[in-house]
Motif scaffolding. Structure first.
Motif, PDB file in Angstrom:
ATOM      1  N   ARG A  15       0.874  -1.180   0.000  1.00  0.00           N
ATOM      2  CA  ARG A  15       0.000   0.000   0.000  1.00  0.00           C
ATOM      3  C   ARG A  15       0.908   1.226   0.000  1.00  0.00           C
ATOM      4  NH1 ARG A  15      -3.605   0.857   4.938  1.00  0.00           N
ATOM      5  NH2 ARG A  15      -5.147  -0.504   3.995  1.00  0.00           N
ATOM      6  N   ASP A  33      -2.322   0.765  -4.471  1.00  0.00           N
ATOM      7  CA  ASP A  33      -1.845  -0.555  -4.048  1.00  0.00           C
ATOM      8  C   ASP A  33      -1.142  -1.207  -5.232  1.00  0.00           C
ATOM      9  OD1 ASP A  33      -3.055  -0.204  -1.627  1.00  0.00           O
ATOM     10  OD2 ASP A  33      -4.674  -1.652  -1.966  1.00  0.00           O
ATOM     11  N   SER A  47      -5.781   2.547  -3.567  1.00  0.00           N
ATOM     12  CA  SER A  47      -5.732   1.745  -2.335  1.00  0.00           C
ATOM     13  C   SER A  47      -7.119   1.324  -1.863  1.00  0.00           C
ATOM     14  CB  SER A  47      -5.067   2.548  -1.225  1.00  0.00           C
ATOM     15  OG  SER A  47      -3.687   2.424  -1.324  1.00  0.00           O
TER      16      SER A  47
END
Ligand SMILES: [Zn+2]
Length: 445
Positions: A15, A33, A47
């Motif tokens: 992340r 991510d 994310s």
């Protein structure tokens, strides 16, 4: 944090606060991510709030207070020379090489010492953000084993020179031993490629140079060489062959896309154009060139001409470290002071040399060098919670001008976490350091 439903599926999610992708179209991404599966980056997307949303997750790395960059490519080194780090400083190249390094190598290199020297160097490189390197030395089967143990990616060239050398007592057999090396290690690991490394146009004959190229071509691997490193080399070749080294190698048919030439310091405009026209790949090695006062290469001009240029540290006996983050800082500043132009070799260009540019030099640009979906997952996480990395207006500037190897927090190579929170996951880093100290006790300047 960990759930392993299917042990065959090794999934990692980073992340990320900020990613420098080195993809021209999307160079910097925020709050994404990076999803890695079986060693490949399968997605880069905004994310999700919770790691549990990835059902097959094996490992989650929180890089929110960090900067993620592609793994660095050290495109020219002699990694086992950690053994001779600091043994002979402050000397001209010829004296350093012939009076100090060659005798020390003849006396102290063995399969055992090369293994420990190479392993220590691999550990040093990984800890400072390098995930791939290109090497030339002797007893290179040991460097293969050390790189494999460390989990790093590499192009490893067996040294070829027309003198008796460590592991090659009869120079007439240098090519035969080189070819055996390639054949033995060609299918050893997906991360490791064997090659040949011709020491220089001065120390290798015409037959050795052309024979080495033929062997590399027949196995479809690159040939490495030191080229136009010193004025001494230029005048020796001019005297012996009647032309400058680049023209001499061109006449031999050596200059092509199969050749990786390191240093390339003393070039006139015509030679630069020849390198470009032949597709030769170049490695800029600024700190070693500075330390041995070999001269100043002109990577900015070469890049402008369309020559693929990577960056390397050279061996740790002429640098004396393998920290590519520091090397980038030096490269940028050296170019500026040499040209008198502060816009010469900007931070982005230097970071390109250390990532996608180096990958292209090694023939690996399709696989590594940038953080993009479909590429192998070689990535480095820099800890941004360091005073000298605050604030961050431009992440590329932060990487090139402010960061150093000590800021590397996590390292992922081919989808495997090799270092996490500055701890190696499965490697005993003290063992290699202990062995090298023990070996060094018997080496005297
Ligand atoms: Zn070198």
């Amino acid at each position: 944090m960990m759930s392993r439903k299917n042990p065959k599926t090794h999934e990692i999610v980073l992340r990320c606060g900020t990613i420098v992708t080195m993809n021209q179209e999307r160079p910097v991404l925020k709050n994404m991510d990076i999803h890695v599966q079986e060693g490949i980056i399968i997605s880069i997307q905004p994310s999700r709030s919770c790691p549990a949303q990835y059902p097959d997750l094996v490992e989650f790395i929180d890089a929110e207070e960090a900067l993620v960059i592609p793994g660095l490519v050290n495109a020219h080194t002699h990694v086992a020379m950690t053994l001779f780090r600091g043994l002979a400083d402050d000397l001209p190249l010829r004296q350093w090489l012939f009076e100090k390094i060659f005798p020390a190598e003849a006396e102290h290199l063995s399969p055992e010492t090369v293994y420990w020297g190479a392993l220590l160097g691999c550990i040093e490189m990984i800890a400072s953000g390098t995930t791939c390197f290109s090497d030339g030395y002797f007893f290179q089967g040991q460097t293969m084993l050390a790189a494999h143990k460390a989990g790093i990616r590499a192009l490893i060239g067996q040294g070829v020179i027309d003198f008796p050398a460590p592991g090659v007592s009869d120079p007439k057999k240098n090519l035969e031993i080189g070819e055996q090396f390639i054949e033995k290690w060609l299918n050893f690991s997906d991360l490791l490629t064997p090659s040949l490394f011709c020491h220089s146009p001065v120390t290798c004959s015409e037959d050795t140079l052309t024979g080495a190229l033929d062997i590399c071509r027949s196995h479809r691997v690159p040939l490495q060489i030191h080229l136009s490193e010193t004025q001494d080399e230029i005048s020796t070749i001019v005297q012996q062959k009647g032309r400058r080294p680049v023209e001499y190698l061109d006449q031999l048919g050596l200059l092509s896309e199969d050749l990786i030439a390191a240093h390339v310091v003393h070039l006139d405009e015509r030679e630069m154009a020849i390198l470009r026209d032949r597709g030769v790949k170049v490695v800029h090695v600024p700190e070693s060139n500075m330390k041995l006062a070999s001269g100043v290469s002109r990577p900015a001009e070469m890049i402008r001409m369309g020559i693929p240029v990577g960056i390397g540290t050279d061996g740790p006996a002429s640098n004396n470290d393998l920290d590519l983050l520091m090397e980038m800082d030096t490269a940028a500043k050296l170019s500026k002071v040499y040209t008198g132009d502060p816009t010469s070799l900007k931070a982005w260009a230097v970071l390109r040399m250390a990532t996608i540019g180096g990958a292209a030099v090694l023939g690996l640009a399709e696989q590594i060098g940038s953080i993009e979906e479909g590429k192998r997952a070689d990535m480095v996480v820099l800890d941004l919670q360091q005073p000298h990395l605050q604030p961050m207006y431009d992440p590329v500037s932060t990487v090139v001008y402010s960061a150093s190897g000590g800021d590397v927090r996590d390292v992922i190579i081919d989808g495997k976490v090799i270092m996490k929170n500055r701890e190696f996951v499965s490697l005993d880093t003290q063992e290699a350091a202990w062995h090298v100290r023990r070996i060094a006790e018997n080496i005297h300047p």
